[in-house]
Design a protein around this motif. Structure first.
Motif, PDB file in Angstrom:
ATOM      1  N   LEU A  85       0.771  -0.932  -0.022  1.00 52.01           N
ATOM      2  CA  LEU A  85       0.312  -0.285   0.262  1.00 52.01           C
ATOM      3  C   LEU A  85       1.112   1.271   0.186  1.00 52.01           C
ATOM      4  CD1 LEU A  85      -2.616  -1.429   2.679  1.00 52.01           C
ATOM      5  CD2 LEU A  85      -2.785  -0.706   0.056  1.00 52.01           C
ATOM      6  N   ILE A  86       0.824   2.495  -0.832  1.00 51.18           N
ATOM      7  CA  ILE A  86       1.092   3.170  -1.198  1.00 51.18           C
ATOM      8  C   ILE A  86       0.764   4.520   0.383  1.00 51.18           C
ATOM      9  CG2 ILE A  86       1.485   3.166  -3.635  1.00 51.18           C
ATOM     10  CD1 ILE A  86      -0.470   5.684  -3.685  1.00 51.18           C
ATOM     11  N   SER A  87       1.758   5.280   0.338  1.00 49.99           N
ATOM     12  CA  SER A  87       1.147   6.233   1.474  1.00 49.99           C
ATOM     13  C   SER A  87       0.696   7.394   1.343  1.00 49.99           C
ATOM     14  CB  SER A  87       2.051   6.956   1.961  1.00 49.99           C
ATOM     15  OG  SER A  87       2.818   7.627   1.101  1.00 49.99           O
ATOM     16  N   LEU A  88      -0.367   7.619   2.129  1.00 49.88           N
ATOM     17  CA  LEU A  88      -1.401   8.458   2.392  1.00 49.88           C
ATOM     18  C   LEU A  88      -2.696   8.816   1.393  1.00 49.88           C
ATOM     19  CD1 LEU A  88       0.781  12.066   1.271  1.00 49.88           C
ATOM     20  CD2 LEU A  88      -0.338  11.373   4.022  1.00 49.88           C
ATOM     21  N   GLN A  89      -3.100   7.364   1.741  1.00 51.36           N
ATOM     22  CA  GLN A  89      -4.532   7.285   1.400  1.00 51.36           C
ATOM     23  C   GLN A  89      -5.259   7.667   2.831  1.00 51.36           C
ATOM     24  OE1 GLN A  89      -4.317   4.411  -2.238  1.00 51.36           O
ATOM     25  NE2 GLN A  89      -2.728   3.072  -0.441  1.00 51.36           N
ATOM     26  N   ARG A  90      -6.607   8.162   2.170  1.00 45.47           N
ATOM     27  CA  ARG A  90      -7.703   8.090   3.385  1.00 45.47           C
ATOM     28  C   ARG A  90      -7.666   7.224   3.549  1.00 45.47           C
ATOM     29  NH1 ARG A  90     -11.147  12.718   2.517  1.00 45.47           N
ATOM     30  NH2 ARG A  90     -11.427  12.866   4.256  1.00 45.47           N
ATOM     31  N   TYR A  91      -8.526   6.761   4.991  1.00 40.69           N
ATOM     32  CA  TYR A  91      -9.256   5.708   5.356  1.00 40.69           C
ATOM     33  C   TYR A  91     -10.524   6.481   5.892  1.00 40.69           C
ATOM     34  CZ  TYR A  91     -11.033   2.015   8.228  1.00 40.69           C
ATOM     35  OH  TYR A  91     -11.974   1.698   9.251  1.00 40.69           O
ATOM     36  N   THR A  92     -11.725   6.366   5.159  1.00 42.05           N
ATOM     37  CA  THR A  92     -13.093   7.025   4.975  1.00 42.05           C
ATOM     38  C   THR A  92     -14.107   6.122   5.354  1.00 42.05           C
ATOM     39  OG1 THR A  92     -13.620   6.054   3.038  1.00 42.05           O
ATOM     40  CG2 THR A  92     -12.305   7.896   3.579  1.00 42.05           C
ATOM     41  N   LYS A  93     -13.903   5.041   6.027  1.00 43.36           N
ATOM     42  CA  LYS A  93     -14.856   3.829   6.946  1.00 43.36           C
ATOM     43  C   LYS A  93     -14.580   4.614   8.373  1.00 43.36           C
ATOM     44  CE  LYS A  93     -14.095   0.014   3.659  1.00 43.36           C
ATOM     45  NZ  LYS A  93     -13.209   0.556   2.464  1.00 43.36           N
TER      46      LYS A  93
END
Length: 652
Positions: free
Chosen positions: A228-236
């Motif tokens: 997984l690349i960095s700075l991916q938002r978690y919206t759950k």
């Protein structure tokens, strides 16, 4: 709130003919500034906010609306489940009494923990071995995330998982030949990587591959070769434990918060930005000082008239107890593997066999922490509140101590109709304005489904005070409405020239009935969840329909005051309403009516999630008169709560 005032501004326009777009931007910025200083519409100040976003983007920050986040491990905090809280900063221009100001504050967003996909799934599922991963849940979690694949070193988006394991999933490749073209050859994913990339697949050969292709042209990558690349938002949605960890780790003392903001303001160095600098705007790096005052905590009346004085926003209850339960009913171990709705039905059948009649209260103890997920207890909640009119409390404690039990008892007592404490001035009927003239207090909020779920309706809730002159007792009215819509559309809902089934009328009738036929002369409304750009909509739409914690400080904007509160009286009222939250022994960061509205909407949304999980076509559910509201692709209705619990504080 931290504000830094502008020392000066001048709009400079370059003579270069290639700067037409910039000239227009500067002209709009100048007009926005002049309008703001005159107290006129400041909506165009967003032009200036765009400059701040552009400056942050050039620094490589993650942008979330008007907040920005640096890639810095020192600003991150792990909250479990493969989720990381990332501390950043909000910045935006505001027109204030002191002139045009820059408002900055600490902000927090959620991102996925970067690294190997396998490691993320293990942490997300809270398991130690890849064999224990639920691949259906993994598919939903991973969809649309971006990964770096090896050995190609490309960044690609996940669209799904392969149907078969890595060693069994096949696809066709064309063998390159100098002599003549040949037919495509079928090969498994694991054999392909071993043969063409000299890469043996070991850890994930018996598990699905990631599909990073297109719907009709899949590209399968072994999961152990993806990160997984960095700075991916978690919206759950977060679990209760994640929310607690986030609140604990992101809370800052006022002095520390100010230090962070001042340091970031200096670090941003807006003066060197060509776009901002060309406007002639300079920003003072010192915070603007304003006068303030500390409000004394209100006295609380408890029990049989005893008085307590909170210290530091906290107080305690001691030497209180409940009666012993009538019966203890344990679930049959053989039925624990059934779906949640069936488990609820079986427990109710056992309860009917054991008890002489319908109980007034039901305490449900969940033995496993994972069963604390909403989908596990929402069928039970729905059956109790809608069908049988039973007040319920679910608990799944990891550790039991006095503090946990105290808060549990506070919730139970409030749900059963009791009041844990009231303001002494409330008890003595001496609140300025409020105690002299019949007044109703509303709290409003809208609960939205997670991003990307436009098929799930939003839930609007309005709570109102009852039994005036009390301001500590409330009831709720809840409706479903179109997904992601923030404006509440069922406040006023005429179904005929003489009949209104809106939420406000329902609550006004309750006020009339609970106060021995008194009608409120004054109305106070606390509205949560709207940005400054939506203030006009609140005034023009919602207000028109009506005659018809802490990690961040709370800001109150008075949109309309027709009662005539003095500043002191209004501040005291707002301050006091932070102490009447019945399920805690500390002052809340937000007034109790708003907290209740949010909880009522969130609790009714659990019924909707339960419907969404099942394979039935049953509609979303809610309170009040069963009025319908648009939801996603069609209309949705909330079920009418049982009359035994309709006026209770079931949302505590």
């Amino acid at each position: 709130m931290f504000m830094s005032s502008f020392d000066a501004f001048n709009i400079h326009v370059a003579n270069d003919r290639s700067c037409v777009v910039c000239i227009e931007l500067y002209a709009v910025a100048a007009q926005a500034i002049f309008n703001a200083l005159r107290g006129q519409d400041s909506g165009h100040l967003r032009v200036l906010d765009v400059m701040l976003r552009q400056h942050a983007a050039k620094q490589g920050c993650l942008l979330v609306r008007q907040s920005f986040f640096h890639i810095d491990p020192r600003n991150s905090m792990s909250i479990g489940g493969g989720v990381v809280g990332l501390q950043g900063f909000y910045s935006g221009f505001r027109s204030t009494q002191a002139g045009l100001s820059l408002n900055m504050d600490v902000s927090t967003t959620l991102i996925l923990k970067p690294g190997k996909v396998v490691d993320f799934l293990l942490e997300n599922h809270n398991v130690k071995n890849i064999r224990e991963i639920d691949w259906m849940k993994a598919k939903m979690m991973l969809k649309n995330l971006r990964v770096k694949t090896f050995p190609s070193n490309f960044t690609q988006k996940i669209i799904g998982l392969s149907e078969k394991s890595c060693r069994r999933q096949t696809f066709f490749i064309n063998k390159k030949s100098a002599d003549s073209p040949s037919d495509p050859v079928e090969i498994t994913v694991s054999n392909y990587y071993a043969k063409y990339h000299n890469q043996e697949v070991f850890a994930s050969q018996d598990y699905p591959c990631l599909d990073v292709g297109k719907p009709k042209r899949p590209i399968y990558i072994p999961i152990e070769l993806c990160e997984l690349i960095s700075l991916q938002r978690y919206t759950k949605p977060l679990s209760a434990l994640q929310r607690a960890k986030l609140a604990e780790q992101s809370a800052l003392k006022p002095h520390d918060r100010m230090t962070c903001v001042v340091n970031e303001l200096k670090r941003s160095n807006y003066a060197v930005d060509p776009l901002i600098n060309s406007t002639g705007i300079t920003i003072n790096t010192m915070c603007t000082q304003v006068e303030g005052r500390v409000l004394e905590p209100p006295k609380l009346t408890v029990g049989n008239g005893g008085v307590m004085l909170p210290r530091g926003g906290y107080w305690s209850f001691n030497n209180k107890h409940l009666e012993e339960p009538h019966s203890v009913i344990q679930e049959d171990m053989n039925s624990s593997r059934n779906p949640a709705p069936i488990r609820a039905e079986l427990m109710f059948e056992a309860m009917k066999r054991t008890l002489p009649g319908r109980p007034r209260f039901l305490l449900c103890i969940l033995p496993e922490r994972k069963n604390h997920e909403p989908e596990q207890f929402s069928p039970l909640k729905r059956k109790c509140l809608v069908e049988d009119g039973i007040v319920t409390q679910c608990m799944a404690p990891m550790t039991i101590n006095d503090l946990y039990l105290t808060h549990l008892l506070l919730k139970i007592n409030a749900k059963m109709g009791g009041l844990n404490s009231v303001l002494s001035v409330e008890h003595l009927h001496s609140i300025p304005l409020v105690s002299r003239i019949p007044m109703i207090i509303f709290g409003m909020d809208v609960y939205h489904a997670p991003p990307g779920r436009s098929d799930i309706p939003s839930i609007a809730a309005v709570v109102s005070s009852r039994k005036w002159p009390l301001i500590s007792r409330y009831r709720a009215s809840v409706r479903a409405q179109s997904s992601r819509v923030e404006m509440i559309d069922a406040l006023f809902k005429p179904v005929s020239p003489k009949k209104d089934e809106g939420m406000i009328r329902e609550l006004l009738v309750d006020f009339y009935q609970s106060t021995h036929k008194l009608k409120p002369k004054h109305v106070i409304i606390f509205r949560d969840g709207v940005s400054e750009s939506m203030f006009d909509q609140v005034l023009n739409i919602e207000l028109e329909h009506i005659m018809q914690g802490t990690t961040q400080p709370t800001h109150y904007h008075v949109l309309l005051d027709q009662i005539g509160f003095s500043v002191d009286d209004l501040q005291e009222l707002v301050h006091s309403l932070s102490y009447v939250y019945q399920k805690s022994t500390y002052a809340k960061a937000v007034v109790a009516p708003v907290c209740y509205a949010h909880q009522a909407a969130a609790q009714m949304s659990l019924f909707g999630k339960f419907d969404d999980m099942s394979d039935t076509t049953s509609s979303l559910s809610g309170d009040g008169d069963g009025s319908s509201g648009g939801g996603g692709g069609g209309s949705a209705q909330l079920p009418k709560l049982h009359e035994n619990v309709r006026s209770s504080m079931f949302f505590c």
